[in-house]
Design a protein around this motif. Structure first.
Motif, short mmCIF file in Angstrom:
data_model
loop_
_atom_site.label_atom_id
_atom_site.label_comp_id
_atom_site.label_asym_id
_atom_site.label_seq_id
_atom_site.Cartn_x
_atom_site.Cartn_y
_atom_site.Cartn_z
N VAL A 163 -9.32 -59.27 -34.61
CA VAL A 163 -9.61 -58.43 -33.80
C VAL A 163 -8.49 -57.73 -32.86
O VAL A 163 -8.28 -56.80 -32.53
CB VAL A 163 -11.04 -58.54 -32.98
CG1 VAL A 163 -10.92 -57.57 -31.81
CG2 VAL A 163 -12.00 -58.59 -33.65
N LEU A 164 -7.59 -58.95 -32.50
CA LEU A 164 -6.60 -58.87 -31.61
C LEU A 164 -5.54 -58.14 -32.46
O LEU A 164 -5.08 -56.99 -31.94
CB LEU A 164 -5.84 -60.26 -31.40
CG LEU A 164 -6.73 -60.99 -30.27
CD1 LEU A 164 -6.14 -62.38 -30.14
CD2 LEU A 164 -6.68 -60.40 -28.73
N ASP A 165 -5.48 -58.19 -33.63
CA ASP A 165 -4.53 -57.20 -34.56
C ASP A 165 -5.00 -55.87 -34.39
O ASP A 165 -4.36 -54.86 -34.45
CB ASP A 165 -4.49 -57.80 -36.04
CG ASP A 165 -3.58 -59.27 -36.19
OD1 ASP A 165 -2.81 -59.29 -34.98
OD2 ASP A 165 -3.78 -59.79 -37.21
N ALA A 166 -6.21 -55.66 -34.53
CA ALA A 166 -6.89 -54.44 -34.69
C ALA A 166 -6.47 -53.64 -33.15
O ALA A 166 -6.53 -52.53 -33.16
CB ALA A 166 -8.40 -54.29 -34.84
N VAL A 167 -6.88 -54.38 -32.28
CA VAL A 167 -6.55 -53.64 -30.81
C VAL A 167 -5.17 -53.36 -30.89
O VAL A 167 -4.87 -51.96 -30.46
CB VAL A 167 -6.71 -54.82 -29.67
CG1 VAL A 167 -6.40 -54.21 -28.40
CG2 VAL A 167 -8.27 -55.09 -29.66
N ALA A 168 -4.23 -54.17 -31.33
CA ALA A 168 -2.80 -53.79 -31.37
C ALA A 168 -2.32 -52.25 -32.15
O ALA A 168 -1.90 -51.37 -31.71
CB ALA A 168 -1.57 -54.86 -31.65
N LEU A 169 -3.27 -52.32 -33.09
CA LEU A 169 -3.13 -51.08 -34.15
C LEU A 169 -3.63 -49.85 -33.30
O LEU A 169 -3.23 -48.71 -33.40
CB LEU A 169 -3.94 -51.55 -35.37
CG LEU A 169 -3.88 -50.40 -36.54
CD1 LEU A 169 -2.37 -49.83 -36.94
CD2 LEU A 169 -4.56 -50.59 -37.79
N ASP B 215 -19.40 -67.84 -23.90
CA ASP B 215 -20.11 -69.01 -24.78
C ASP B 215 -20.95 -68.31 -25.81
O ASP B 215 -21.14 -69.11 -26.96
CB ASP B 215 -20.76 -69.83 -23.81
CG ASP B 215 -19.73 -70.53 -23.06
OD1 ASP B 215 -18.42 -70.67 -23.41
OD2 ASP B 215 -20.05 -71.04 -21.87
N HIS B 216 -21.62 -67.35 -25.30
CA HIS B 216 -22.73 -66.80 -26.58
C HIS B 216 -22.06 -66.13 -27.49
O HIS B 216 -22.32 -66.30 -28.77
CB HIS B 216 -23.61 -65.74 -25.90
CG HIS B 216 -24.53 -65.17 -26.75
ND1 HIS B 216 -25.67 -65.69 -27.11
CD2 HIS B 216 -24.90 -63.92 -27.14
CE1 HIS B 216 -26.47 -65.00 -27.98
NE2 HIS B 216 -25.83 -64.01 -27.83
N ALA B 217 -20.93 -65.44 -27.21
CA ALA B 217 -20.13 -64.63 -28.29
C ALA B 217 -19.58 -65.63 -29.14
O ALA B 217 -19.40 -65.12 -30.34
CB ALA B 217 -19.17 -63.70 -27.64
N LEU B 218 -19.19 -66.89 -28.89
CA LEU B 218 -18.33 -67.85 -29.74
C LEU B 218 -19.25 -68.16 -30.89
O LEU B 218 -18.77 -68.43 -32.07
CB LEU B 218 -18.25 -69.02 -28.94
CG LEU B 218 -17.02 -69.14 -27.96
CD1 LEU B 218 -16.72 -70.24 -27.12
CD2 LEU B 218 -15.73 -69.10 -28.68
N GLN B 219 -20.69 -67.98 -30.98
CA GLN B 219 -21.53 -68.27 -31.86
C GLN B 219 -21.17 -67.20 -33.08
O GLN B 219 -21.55 -67.74 -34.34
CB GLN B 219 -23.07 -68.30 -31.53
CG GLN B 219 -23.26 -69.39 -30.39
CD GLN B 219 -24.68 -68.92 -29.85
OE1 GLN B 219 -25.65 -68.64 -30.36
NE2 GLN B 219 -24.90 -69.60 -28.56
N SER B 220 -20.84 -66.26 -32.92
CA SER B 220 -20.80 -65.35 -33.89
C SER B 220 -19.32 -64.74 -34.04
O SER B 220 -18.98 -63.83 -34.99
CB SER B 220 -21.53 -63.85 -33.56
OG SER B 220 -21.14 -63.24 -32.41
N VAL B 221 -18.20 -65.16 -33.29
CA VAL B 221 -16.84 -64.65 -33.52
C VAL B 221 -16.05 -66.00 -33.52
O VAL B 221 -15.48 -66.69 -32.58
CB VAL B 221 -16.58 -64.12 -32.02
CG1 VAL B 221 -14.87 -63.47 -32.58
CG2 VAL B 221 -17.42 -62.75 -31.81
N PRO B 222 -15.62 -66.44 -34.65
CA PRO B 222 -15.02 -67.73 -34.90
C PRO B 222 -13.13 -67.29 -34.74
O PRO B 222 -13.15 -66.02 -34.67
CB PRO B 222 -15.08 -67.81 -36.53
CG PRO B 222 -15.61 -66.59 -37.10
CD PRO B 222 -16.49 -65.91 -36.05
N PRO B 223 -12.62 -68.31 -34.39
CA PRO B 223 -11.18 -67.89 -34.02
C PRO B 223 -10.47 -66.80 -35.14
O PRO B 223 -9.59 -66.12 -34.83
CB PRO B 223 -10.41 -69.25 -34.19
CG PRO B 223 -11.72 -70.39 -33.90
CD PRO B 223 -12.98 -69.80 -34.57
N ALA B 224 -10.68 -67.09 -36.53
CA ALA B 224 -10.02 -66.10 -37.48
C ALA B 224 -10.49 -64.75 -37.29
O ALA B 224 -9.83 -63.62 -37.32
CB ALA B 224 -10.54 -66.44 -38.95
#
Length: 380
Positions: free
Chosen positions: A347-353, A333-342
């Motif tokens: 980041v998910l794409d970067a993890v796959a890479l 919940d705290h991280a949601l304030q600084s990490v929007p869905p986009a």
């Protein structure tokens, strides 16, 4: 006890394999080569072992045969479980040779190759020749994450059986039955492992494993600058190294002690020069296994990071899905304030890479740094 017991959530696959094993005349779809596919942790190896036990044992209730296969002591079943990064051509050559031996106690000689996706093209071509002209009573069972991980020529010569990801409750039930841990702990472990049976059991039974996972996720959530990213990458590599050593160190020591005993050397005794080459070979094998274990540890870290940003993506979009990291809901919940869905999607794409880069032998520290710099940039 049936050899098929304990194969959580794989009713369709079990029905297909059981029908084939119990219909040796071919009416049940029995064939000489099989490919069992499914995501990591779905139980590919366990399904392969159960199928082998049904083929060479005295009926579906022959649990003793399954125990022999699991221990790799059954005379008619060869199991290749590579401890290295790749399956070597020499390992396949030995299996091909053994596949021509007649079964000694069962109806078939069965050859199981776990992680068949770790074969190079040259090694795969050697296996292909064996699949094209198999001995009459030999059955090959290959295991891989997906059909696409094998050459098309091999896929055309096997019958595929696809496993599915078992449900969290089914995995938790299995862990409770195996280990007797508290069900709430088993549920948390199954959820955090995303139904990966082996990892769920490890999380449920090892406080150190749970601590390393928490350390991973809190480290990632704390990244805000490039400097943070560089330091966090070193921390994550250390976590992966600790995890790898936790898995391999005890086994390495036991193997060395067993080797010394077999050579007639007392613990702490001097190793004669003529025998040192044999121990060097063991040490080289252990180093290769350590390399694979470190890579597996890095991949587990990246899967955990992926689960974290998957949670942030779904929570940010207001999706009704339950978070994988439910125990860290306050942090999410705290991280949601600084990490929007986009940003979470980036980041998910970067993890796959990062996973692709590490699999392609890019230096792990550099791959982690690149990922964490992306995380720092994506966090507003």
């Amino acid at each position: 006890m049936s050899v098929w017991d304990g194969l959580t959530g794989q009713e369709e696959a079990v029905a297909s394999l059981r029908n084939a094993a119990e219909s040796p005349d071919g009416t049940g779809g029995m064939t000489h080569s099989w490919l069992i596919t499914g995501p990591p942790g779905s139980g590919r190896s366990n399904v392969a072992s159960a199928f082998a036990a049904a083929l060479v044992g005295d009926g579906p209730d022959d649990d003793h045969t399954l125990q022999q296969i699991t221990a790799k002591t059954h005379p008619d079943v060869s199991v290749l479980t590579t401890q290295w990064v790749i399956i070597t051509i020499d390992e396949i050559r030995q299996l091909v040779t053994s596949s021509h031996y007649s079964p000694s106690v069962g109806r078939y000689r069965v050859v199981i190759i776990e992680d068949a996706d770790r074969m190079t093209e040259r090694t795969s071509n050697l296996l292909l020749k064996a699949l094209e002209e198999p001995p009459e009573r030999t059955v090959w069972i290959l295991c891989a994450p997906s059909e696409a991980d094998l050459l098309p020529t091999i896929r055309s010569r096997v019958r595929s059986v696809r496993l599915r990801v078992p449900g969290i409750e089914s995995v938790a039930d299995l862990i409770v039955a195996r280990t007797g841990v508290d069900r709430a702990l088993a549920m948390d472990a199954a959820r955090q492992a995303q139904s990966h049976i082996g990892m769920a059991q490890r999380l449920a039974t090892s406080e150190d494993a749970r601590d390393r996972r928490r350390r991973t996720l809190t480290t990632v959530l704390g990244v805000r600058t490039v400097g943070d990213a560089v330091m966090a990458a070193a921390d994550l590599l250390a976590v992966a190294d600790e995890d790898a050593k936790a898995i391999t160190q005890q086994r390495d020591a036991e193997e060395r002690d067993a080797a010394l005993r077999s050579l007639g050397i007392e613990p702490g005794g001097t190793i004669p020069p003529a025998l040192r080459s044999q121990l060097r070979l063991l040490e080289e094998d252990q180093k290769r296994r350590a390399t694979r274990s470190l890579r597996d540890g890095l991949d587990r870290i990246l899967v955990d990071v992926s689960s974290l940003y998957r949670d942030l993506l779904l929570l940010g979009l207001g999706a009704p899905a339950e978070p994988v990291n439910l125990a860290m809901r306050e942090h999410l919940d705290h991280a949601l304030q600084s990490v929007p869905p986009a940003a979470a999607l980036e980041v998910l794409d970067a993890v796959a890479l990062a996973r692709q880069r590490i699999a392609a032998n890019v230096a792990a520290l550099l791959a982690l740094e690149a990922l964490l710099v992306t995380i720092a940039r994506a966090s507003r």
